[in-house]
Structures are given as structure tokens and as C-alpha cells.
Design a protein around this motif. Sequence first.
Motif, PDB file in Angstrom:
ATOM      1  N   VAL A 240       0.793  -1.149  -0.051  1.00  0.00           N
ATOM      2  CA  VAL A 240       0.168  -0.066   0.203  1.00  0.00           C
ATOM      3  C   VAL A 240       0.775   1.234   0.101  1.00  0.00           C
ATOM      4  O   VAL A 240       0.589   2.227  -0.568  1.00  0.00           O
ATOM      5  CB  VAL A 240      -0.963  -0.139   1.228  1.00  0.00           C
ATOM      6  N   THR A 241       1.864   1.254   0.885  1.00  0.00           N
ATOM      7  CA  THR A 241       2.980   2.536   0.746  1.00  0.00           C
ATOM      8  C   THR A 241       3.637   2.642  -0.641  1.00  0.00           C
ATOM      9  O   THR A 241       3.515   3.667  -1.152  1.00  0.00           O
ATOM     10  CB  THR A 241       3.944   2.351   1.974  1.00  0.00           C
ATOM     11  N   GLY A 260       0.968   5.753   3.612  1.00  0.00           N
ATOM     12  CA  GLY A 260       1.441   4.781   4.613  1.00  0.00           C
ATOM     13  C   GLY A 260       1.096   3.337   4.387  1.00  0.00           C
ATOM     14  O   GLY A 260       0.277   3.080   3.247  1.00  0.00           O
ATOM     15  N   PRO A 261       1.179   2.439   5.136  1.00  0.00           N
ATOM     16  CA  PRO A 261       0.679   1.161   4.907  1.00  0.00           C
ATOM     17  C   PRO A 261      -0.514   0.772   4.841  1.00  0.00           C
ATOM     18  O   PRO A 261      -0.751  -0.371   4.325  1.00  0.00           O
ATOM     19  CB  PRO A 261       1.898   0.203   5.663  1.00  0.00           C
ATOM     20  N   ARG A 262      -1.230   1.547   5.777  1.00  0.00           N
ATOM     21  CA  ARG A 262      -2.771   0.954   6.119  1.00  0.00           C
ATOM     22  C   ARG A 262      -3.505   1.494   4.879  1.00  0.00           C
ATOM     23  O   ARG A 262      -3.583   3.080   4.938  1.00  0.00           O
ATOM     24  CB  ARG A 262      -3.211   1.556   7.380  1.00  0.00           C
ATOM     25  N   TRP A 263      -4.419   1.023   4.176  1.00  0.00           N
ATOM     26  CA  TRP A 263      -5.213   1.203   3.215  1.00  0.00           C
ATOM     27  C   TRP A 263      -6.476   2.231   3.906  1.00  0.00           C
ATOM     28  O   TRP A 263      -7.237   1.785   4.898  1.00  0.00           O
ATOM     29  CB  TRP A 263      -5.993   0.091   2.580  1.00  0.00           C
ATOM     30  N   THR A 264      -6.469   3.173   3.333  1.00  0.00           N
ATOM     31  CA  THR A 264      -7.520   4.266   3.997  1.00  0.00           C
ATOM     32  C   THR A 264      -8.244   4.941   2.836  1.00  0.00           C
ATOM     33  O   THR A 264      -8.067   4.513   1.464  1.00  0.00           O
ATOM     34  CB  THR A 264      -6.807   5.393   4.529  1.00  0.00           C
ATOM     35  N   GLU A 265      -9.326   5.633   3.003  1.00  0.00           N
ATOM     36  CA  GLU A 265     -10.123   6.412   1.887  1.00  0.00           C
ATOM     37  C   GLU A 265      -9.223   7.320   1.026  1.00  0.00           C
ATOM     38  O   GLU A 265      -9.593   7.607  -0.072  1.00  0.00           O
ATOM     39  CB  GLU A 265     -11.266   7.063   2.555  1.00  0.00           C
TER      40      GLU A 265
END
Length: 303
Positions: A240-241, A260-265
Motif C-alpha cells: 500500500v505504501t 502509509g501502509p494502512r489502506w484508507t479512503e
Amino acid sequence: MATPLTAEQLLAALLAEGVTVVEHEGWRTHNRNHVGAWGPVNGVMIHHTVSSGTDSSVELCYDGYSSLPGPLCHGVIAKDGTVYLVGNGRANHAGGGDPAVLQAVITETYGDRPPTPTEHQGSAGAVDGNTRFYGFECINLGDGADPWPAAQLDAIERVSAAICRAHNWGAKSVIGHLEWSDWKVDPRGFAMPGMRERVQGRLSAAPTKTAPAATRPATPLYQPFPGASFFKECPSSPIVTAMGRRLVAEGCSAYSVGPGPRWTEADRDSYARWQRKLGFSGSDADGWPGHTSWTALKVPYAK
């Protein structure tokens, strides 16, 4: 003249000569056979890439570019002596060259060097070298100052000897691009007569494996598409990053911080911008990655 080696035969010949080999994904069927003949083959041609960096050089030689599609050779010889196989069959590496040089290679009757070439790609008397030669691109800037490490020169010697041995050729079947076309200067930084002496010395003895011989899958240059469901599970991953950084580089950022590494909107909004940039619309530009848009983004492999 000889029938070209199959992918399996080429790989076996290189390994028997002690070459460290990396097989690029798809190399066994990657060629330009649909635009011209591949074979009969008569020799090996050595080039320099005019580039630096292993991954980018291998990528260039595999893909080529708009005016010269890949593969641009059969193998890329890195500074550390590793040989990356990128094609099997006709490759865009030699272009047009001098028929007198071809005849000298076939007969192996020349002295220190083949006759000086007077032909080139597009000239009236040129012959197609892409049909007749295996090609190996060696990573070097070609400016005369970029060094040729011992491991790289050893790999050139071994690769050349492996193919010559497989076809029962002598070292005079190995030439540089500059010896084929009067337009070319590669390889620059070492002399082909000296390399042929090294190859002939190796051919005079049984193959040796003093270099580490191995074959391993190539580390992907780009991250394979992980599947649509991967993103819908809101992963936390270096993939993701890496994706986010590519979206930023493409001018498609919707990030206030990160990526960053966490998938977000913010990732989904950014990806939707990328899809629209590619010409997608409606449900095809909903921000959820698909195979086509992911391939076009060329996300670097995330270790």
C-alpha cells in the motif's frame, strides 16, 4: 550456421559453464520472432547498456521502448557477474551490419579483429544481425571511465564460451557491436581481441564451475497485482505504501499525510484519480485497484 538453442539448452549451457543466472519472468517466450527470422545463428555479440543500476537496466532490456521494443538482448550481464535472461529468440540488439564481418565470423578465418565494418542499420549493403547473433548487454555507462569489474568480465567470458561450446564454435564467433556496425562503439572500456583470447583459453579446457552457478527466480521489478479483495480487507502492507508513493509521483495524490501502509479512503481517492487519468470513468474509476490500472501504475516490488 547453427540452429538456435532452445531456452532449456541455453540455460543448461550457461549453468554448465559456471554462470550465475537469474531467469526473468517470461523470458522463455519473449522475442521478436513475429517480425523476422531467428536463425540460423552464427555468433555472440557483446554490448554495453549505457545505463547504471541492475533493476532499471534489466527492465529496459526486457521491455525496450516505443521505437525499439524489447527484448533488446538475450541476457543482461550485471556488474557482479550475474546474468539476467530476458529473451529467447529474435531480439532487437544487433541491427544491420557488415556482410564481410558476418562471413569472417562464419569462417573464423580473421586475424586479431574482423574486417572493419562499413555498413550499418539502414545502409544499402547491411545484413540483419538480429537473425544471426545471440546478444548480451553488459551494464556499463560506456563512457570509457565506468569500470568493468573482474566478475563482470569473467561472466562475459563464461557466457561467450558457453554458447560457443554448445555450437562447437571457436572464440572468433564472439564479436563486439562496434565490430559489426560502423555506427557503434560498444563495448567501450575493454578490448574484444583480449576477450576472445580469454574465451579461447576457456574453450581449450573442460567447463569449470569455479564461479557460483545457480538459477533462481528473478525478484519482480514491479509488484504483481495482489487482487481486488486484498484492498477491500483494509490491509496494512508495504504494498500500500509503495502504491501510494507511485500515485503521488503520478500527480494523483489525495493524501493530507502519508502515504502509509494502512489502506484508507485517501488511498482509494488517490487511486480513483489515477483511474480517471488513464481514461476510466463510472464504476471503472471507483478507486478499487484492478489488474489493468495496477499494471500501468508500475508499483515497485515491495520487500
